[in-house]
Scaffold this motif. Structure first.
Motif, mmCIF file in Angstrom:
data_model
loop_
_atom_site.group_PDB
_atom_site.id
_atom_site.type_symbol
_atom_site.label_atom_id
_atom_site.label_comp_id
_atom_site.label_asym_id
_atom_site.label_seq_id
_atom_site.Cartn_x
_atom_site.Cartn_y
_atom_site.Cartn_z
ATOM 1 N N ASN A 134 34.346 25.670 32.772
ATOM 2 C CA ASN A 134 34.243 25.827 34.229
ATOM 3 C C ASN A 134 34.991 27.037 34.787
ATOM 4 O O ASN A 134 35.394 27.036 35.945
ATOM 5 N N LYS A 135 35.211 28.019 33.967
ATOM 6 C CA LYS A 135 35.886 29.216 34.476
ATOM 7 C C LYS A 135 34.921 30.001 35.361
ATOM 8 O O LYS A 135 33.757 30.175 35.015
ATOM 9 N N SER A 136 35.398 30.435 36.494
ATOM 10 C CA SER A 136 34.533 31.218 37.374
ATOM 11 C C SER A 136 35.316 32.216 38.213
ATOM 12 O O SER A 136 34.733 33.116 38.799
ATOM 13 N N PHE A 137 36.660 32.078 38.266
ATOM 14 C CA PHE A 137 37.499 33.017 39.015
ATOM 15 C C PHE A 137 38.334 33.815 38.020
ATOM 16 O O PHE A 137 38.975 33.246 37.128
ATOM 17 N N TYR A 138 38.315 35.123 38.186
ATOM 18 C CA TYR A 138 39.013 36.001 37.243
ATOM 19 C C TYR A 138 39.995 36.892 37.989
ATOM 20 O O TYR A 138 39.636 37.532 38.982
ATOM 21 N N LEU A 139 41.222 36.929 37.488
ATOM 22 C CA LEU A 139 42.270 37.772 38.055
ATOM 23 C C LEU A 139 42.513 38.913 37.071
ATOM 24 O O LEU A 139 42.893 38.678 35.926
ATOM 25 N N ILE A 140 42.266 40.145 37.514
ATOM 26 C CA ILE A 140 42.430 41.314 36.647
ATOM 27 C C ILE A 140 43.483 42.222 37.259
ATOM 28 O O ILE A 140 43.471 42.488 38.470
ATOM 29 N N GLU A 141 44.382 42.706 36.423
ATOM 30 C CA GLU A 141 45.536 43.470 36.913
ATOM 31 C C GLU A 141 45.777 44.702 36.049
ATOM 32 O O GLU A 141 45.612 44.668 34.824
ATOM 33 N N VAL A 142 46.150 45.798 36.692
ATOM 34 C CA VAL A 142 46.521 47.025 35.986
ATOM 35 C C VAL A 142 47.923 47.419 36.413
ATOM 36 O O VAL A 142 48.193 47.562 37.615
ATOM 37 N N ASP A 143 48.841 47.594 35.454
ATOM 38 C CA ASP A 143 50.198 47.981 35.821
ATOM 39 C C ASP A 143 50.320 49.501 35.905
ATOM 40 O O ASP A 143 49.353 50.238 35.689
ATOM 41 N N LYS A 144 51.508 49.986 36.216
ATOM 42 C CA LYS A 144 51.706 51.427 36.430
ATOM 43 C C LYS A 144 51.601 52.238 35.145
ATOM 44 O O LYS A 144 51.520 53.472 35.193
ATOM 45 N N ASN A 145 51.597 51.551 33.986
ATOM 46 C CA ASN A 145 51.432 52.235 32.699
ATOM 47 C C ASN A 145 49.997 52.144 32.188
ATOM 48 O O ASN A 145 49.730 52.414 31.016
ATOM 49 N N ASN A 146 49.081 51.713 33.064
ATOM 50 C CA ASN A 146 47.655 51.581 32.743
ATOM 51 C C ASN A 146 47.375 50.515 31.690
ATOM 52 O O ASN A 146 46.427 50.633 30.902
ATOM 53 N N ASN A 147 48.193 49.474 31.680
ATOM 54 C CA ASN A 147 47.937 48.311 30.840
ATOM 55 C C ASN A 147 47.213 47.262 31.684
ATOM 56 O O ASN A 147 47.635 46.961 32.797
ATOM 57 N N SER A 148 46.130 46.722 31.154
ATOM 58 C CA SER A 148 45.327 45.760 31.900
ATOM 59 C C SER A 148 45.559 44.336 31.403
ATOM 60 O O SER A 148 45.829 44.109 30.223
ATOM 61 N N PHE A 149 45.417 43.380 32.330
ATOM 62 C CA PHE A 149 45.596 41.969 32.025
ATOM 63 C C PHE A 149 44.496 41.179 32.721
ATOM 64 O O PHE A 149 44.067 41.528 33.822
ATOM 65 N N ILE A 150 44.064 40.093 32.086
ATOM 66 C CA ILE A 150 43.008 39.272 32.679
ATOM 67 C C ILE A 150 43.302 37.797 32.439
ATOM 68 O O ILE A 150 43.817 37.419 31.381
ATOM 69 N N ASN A 151 42.997 36.978 33.451
ATOM 70 C CA ASN A 151 43.143 35.531 33.316
ATOM 71 C C ASN A 151 42.023 34.873 34.104
ATOM 72 O O ASN A 151 41.405 35.493 34.964
ATOM 73 N N SER A 152 41.771 33.596 33.813
ATOM 74 C CA SER A 152 40.678 32.901 34.495
ATOM 75 C C SER A 152 41.171 31.590 35.089
ATOM 76 O O SER A 152 42.158 31.003 34.618
ATOM 77 N N TYR A 153 40.459 31.124 36.122
ATOM 78 C CA TYR A 153 40.829 29.900 36.837
ATOM 79 C C TYR A 153 39.569 29.122 37.190
ATOM 80 O O TYR A 153 38.491 29.691 37.358
ATOM 81 N N GLU A 154 39.725 27.796 37.328
ATOM 82 C CA GLU A 154 38.575 26.936 37.601
ATOM 83 C C GLU A 154 38.226 26.863 39.084
ATOM 84 O O GLU A 154 37.066 26.705 39.440
ATOM 85 N N ASN A 155 39.241 26.943 39.974
ATOM 86 C CA ASN A 155 38.958 26.800 41.398
ATOM 87 C C ASN A 155 39.655 27.892 42.212
ATOM 88 O O ASN A 155 40.599 28.536 41.743
ATOM 89 N N PHE A 156 39.177 28.067 43.435
ATOM 90 C CA PHE A 156 39.654 29.156 44.272
ATOM 91 C C PHE A 156 41.118 29.004 44.656
ATOM 92 O O PHE A 156 41.871 29.985 44.653
ATOM 93 N N ASN A 157 41.544 27.793 45.003
ATOM 94 C CA ASN A 157 42.932 27.586 45.437
ATOM 95 C C ASN A 157 43.922 27.995 44.354
ATOM 96 O O ASN A 157 44.932 28.652 44.626
ATOM 97 N N GLU A 158 43.615 27.612 43.135
ATOM 98 C CA GLU A 158 44.471 27.969 42.002
ATOM 99 C C GLU A 158 44.467 29.486 41.790
ATOM 100 O O GLU A 158 45.524 30.105 41.576
ATOM 101 N N ALA A 159 43.293 30.080 41.876
ATOM 102 C CA ALA A 159 43.168 31.526 41.667
ATOM 103 C C ALA A 159 43.854 32.314 42.776
ATOM 104 O O ALA A 159 44.532 33.311 42.516
#
Length: 327
Positions: A134-159
């Motif tokens: 049931n993953k549908s929300f994805y949080l993607i992040e790039v830090d100042k050193n151009n390293n990327s991170f990704i995580n997923s969440y089931e509902n909007f409130n959690e995300a």
């Protein structure tokens, strides 16, 4: 059905009248008719213009510039402006200028070096979240050193909670929260290439244009042009091929479930096959059938350029294998 969104009177149409830097998009402010909801900005643009906009942001991240905001980088700004017009719309003089700018700014190598690192790390992260239900929300992040991170969440409130926590903790980072039901990795890496920093259509578009120019110069016995365009094509080919092999080596070191590892390996192989099939078809189109003075020069130039790039690729791969020895 709920309240429908209505377009407010204020809007910016950068498609009818693009910005001076080449930006094209239609910006709409929408809100429910009763005006009780918060106004929301929606940006509409075609895939080509979206790819260009993300390339500008990638350029700012990798070169630590502010072209998107200030447009004060002469070479990079000019290069991006030319790219905004599309390869097929450029005159010969502009195309040569563009290729020279790509070369002088070391654009391909700088972008690909970041893509190599992130394609490995973010794919490792993806292998851990891909099996979640049931993953549908994805949080993607790039830090100042151009390293990327990704995580997923089931509902909007959690995300949303995770988004604001990351934003408060890392205000200098670029963070996006997106909703894509059961997204595929290629889908996210393409749509949000300015956050994942693993892929961009720019490489394929430039490679396709180079192949077209190589075929034209080959047919026209234009030896100098052939060398210029074939050299760029060969460089892109080996950079993209190395990227897949680097990812394969790193995948073998990753501790993920056998099924996910097999899917990852299959994905890498598919990309390698696509690159190689394209190269094979291209080489068949520039075969020397009738020898003449010009084609003899072209034949030797092609072999020399290919060998040079192959030798560099072998050294780079040997170095990477040594640093990431699979036990």
């Amino acid at each position: 059905m709920g309240n429908k969104l209505h377009i407010k009177s204020d809007r910016n149409d950068y498609i009818a009248k693009p910005k001076d830097d080449g930006y094209k998009s239609l910006h709409l402010i929408v809100q429910t008719k009763d005006l009780e909801s918060r106004p929301i900005e929606i940006q509409l643009r075609c895939e080509k213009d979206h790819n260009w906009a993300t390339l500008v942001e990638i350029t700012d991240l990798i070169y630590n510039t502010r072209i998107k905001e200030l447009g004060n980088e002469k070479e990079l700004g000019r290069m991006l402006l030319l790219l905004s017009q599309g390869f097929d719309n450029l005159e010969t003089k502009e195309l040569i200028e563009l290729i020279n700018l790509i070369d002088s700014t070391d654009f391909i190598k700088k972008i690909n070096s970041v893509f190599v690192s992130n394609s490995i790390n973010i794919r490792k992260q993806w292998s851990q979240i891909e099996g979640r239900k049931n993953k549908s929300f994805y949080l993607i992040e790039v830090d100042k050193n151009n390293n990327s991170f990704i995580n997923s969440y089931e509902n909007f409130n959690e995300a949303e909670k995770a988004y604001f926590n990351r934003f408060k903790k890392n205000r200098e980072h670029n963070i996006v929260l997106t909703h894509i039901p059961n997204a595929k990795f290629e889908q996210i890496s393409k749509a949000y290439s300015n956050y994942t920093l693993t892929y961009h259509d720019f490489f394929n578009d430039l490679s396709s244009k180079c192949k077209e120019l190589v075929k034209i110069s080959f047919a026209g016995n234009q030896v100098t042009n052939f060398k210029r365009y074939f050299s760029l094509y060969a460089f892109i080919y080996f950079e993209l091929t190395k990227l897949q092999i680097y990812e394969f080596i790193s995948m073998k070191k990753t501790n993920c479930k056998k099924m996910k590892s097999a899917e990852w390996e299959k994905d890498i192989q598919k990309r390698l096959d696509r690159i190689e099939t394209s190269r094979s078809e291209f080489f068949n189109q520039i075969k020397v059938s009738k020898l003449n003075f010009y084609h003899i020069q072209i034949m030797f130039a092609r072999k020399k350029i290919w060998r040079k790039n192959l030798d560099i690729a072998k050294k780079d791969l040997a170095s990477f294998v040594s640093e990431n020895e699979v036990k």
